[in-house]
Design a protein around this motif. Structure first.
Motif, short mmCIF file in Angstrom:
data_model
loop_
_atom_site.label_atom_id
_atom_site.label_comp_id
_atom_site.label_asym_id
_atom_site.label_seq_id
_atom_site.Cartn_x
_atom_site.Cartn_y
_atom_site.Cartn_z
N TRP A 119 2.92 18.38 -39.10
CA TRP A 119 3.17 18.64 -37.68
C TRP A 119 3.89 19.99 -37.52
N GLU A 123 2.61 23.21 -35.43
CA GLU A 123 3.41 23.77 -34.34
C GLU A 123 3.73 25.25 -34.60
N GLU A 176 4.77 15.59 -26.02
CA GLU A 176 3.58 16.31 -26.52
C GLU A 176 2.52 16.43 -25.42
N GLU A 206 -1.75 19.96 -29.19
CA GLU A 206 -0.69 19.12 -28.58
C GLU A 206 -1.25 17.75 -28.23
N HIS A 209 -1.29 15.62 -31.23
CA HIS A 209 0.08 15.17 -31.55
C HIS A 209 0.46 14.00 -30.65
#
Ligand code: FE2
Ligand code: FE2
Length: 330
Positions: A119, A123, A176, A206, A209
């Protein structure tokens, strides 16, 4: 509406809701994390941030290389796009703090650890891509941007939910999605199709996520329904964006709200409701007294938010009408 029965409820009654400590929940959810991680890796497609940046528009700045100083008319990006892009980028920039928060909460071992690192890597791409775009196209003042980044990162970010594993999962599920919508709408109003294309790509990450955390929250609702309901109610009623510490955030947030990038209506309709509906949070039956209390609190809060959003929209329409009248009088 008929209450939805939980089909795969596990042994929450035998443990009792107070039996679920964070450590036990992390252990109980490990299998779900493993499954969701596999699913995520199978759907997340590699993409190259450099391909989305129009490098041919770039040139030296003043200072060390003696190039051209920045000025606002050098870019086609709208004023609203500029404000939103800066807030989005500075939010992404605080990744070291977010990593620290989730690594401390979820741990660095096993499937949880693999997710935390993966993650973080995904990001990291967002900040790189957006900064490269902004500097190559001269969309923002690079000096102001760097000073804001230094100030924001020097403050660090402390999660409001660090005391509770379930609250942390609930928060990121909504956050998210909020980030996805903020990127997507920023792209829509930025005034540059290349910017929109880049932000659509970021928004897609996003979204994946959000799906990961939402599915984890679903499993938590099955394992520890009363505690998970409490966590959701607490997060929803006290939600704030991770970028709230950015210098000048209030002013920027007001512009972003008025311009339709992110506001109460969007927060209610496009962020809270889709997650709550997907998880059937308001329809879950068979809860204990604590869960019922939390579910009721959530219902009351959502009604209140909806009417606040309606008032906001009326104000927004009035301001827009005044602005249009002023423009036509000029
Ligand atoms: Fe991001
Ligand atoms: Fe994300």
């Amino acid at each position: 509406m008929a209450p939805v029965q939980r089909s795969t409820v596990q042994s929450s009654t035998s443990l009792g809701s107070s039996g679920w400590t964070d450590a036990r929940l992390i252990l109980a959810l490990e299998e779900v994390v493993e499954k969701e991680l596999d699913r995520h890796l199978s759907v997340a497609k590699e993409w190259m941030p450099h391909e989305f940046v129009p490098w041919s528009q770039g040139r030296d700045f003043d200072g060390v290389l003696g190039g051209e100083a920045w000025s606002v008319e050098q870019s086609q990006v709208t004023a609203l796009g500029r404000v939103s892009l800066v807030v989005n980028l500075l939010t992404e920039d605080n990744l070291p703090s977010y990593h620290h928060e989730i690594a401390s909460m979820f741990g660095r071992e096993g499937a949880w650890g693999t997710w935390v690192h993966r993650w973080t890597a995904e990001e990291g791409r967002h900040g790189i891509a957006i900064r490269d775009y902004l500097l190559a196209t001269r969309a923002v003042d690079p000096v102001e941007l760097e000073r804001a980044r230094m100030s924001h990162m020097s403050e660090g970010f402390e999660s409001d939910n660090a005391h509770s594993m379930l609250q942390s999962v609930a928060y990121v599920a909504f956050q998210e999605l909020a980030t996805r919508i903020a990127h997507r709408n920023t792209g829509k109003y930025a005034g540059d199709p290349l910017c929109e294309q880049l932000l659509a790509k970021v928004a897609n990450d996003e979204n994946l996520h959000m799906v990961f955390y939402r599915n984890l929250l679903k499993a938590a609702l099955e394992i520890a329904p009363d505690q998970a309901m409490r966590a959701i109610a607490d997060v929803v009623t006290d939600f704030r964006m991770p970028g709230h510490g950015i210098p000048g955030f209030e002013r920027a947030a007001a512009q972003i709200a008025l311009g339709g990038v992110y506001n109460l209506r969007i927060h209610h309709d496009d962020v809270l409701q889709p997650v709550l509906r997907h998880l059937k949070v308001m329809e879950i039956g068979g809860l204990g007294p604590e869960g019922v209390l939390a579910q009721n609190e959530l219902g009351v809060f959502l009604d209140g938010l909806d009417s606040q959003a309606r008032k906001f929209e009326e104000r927004q329409a009035a301001i827009m009408a005044r602005r249009a009248a002023r423009r036509s009088a000029e």
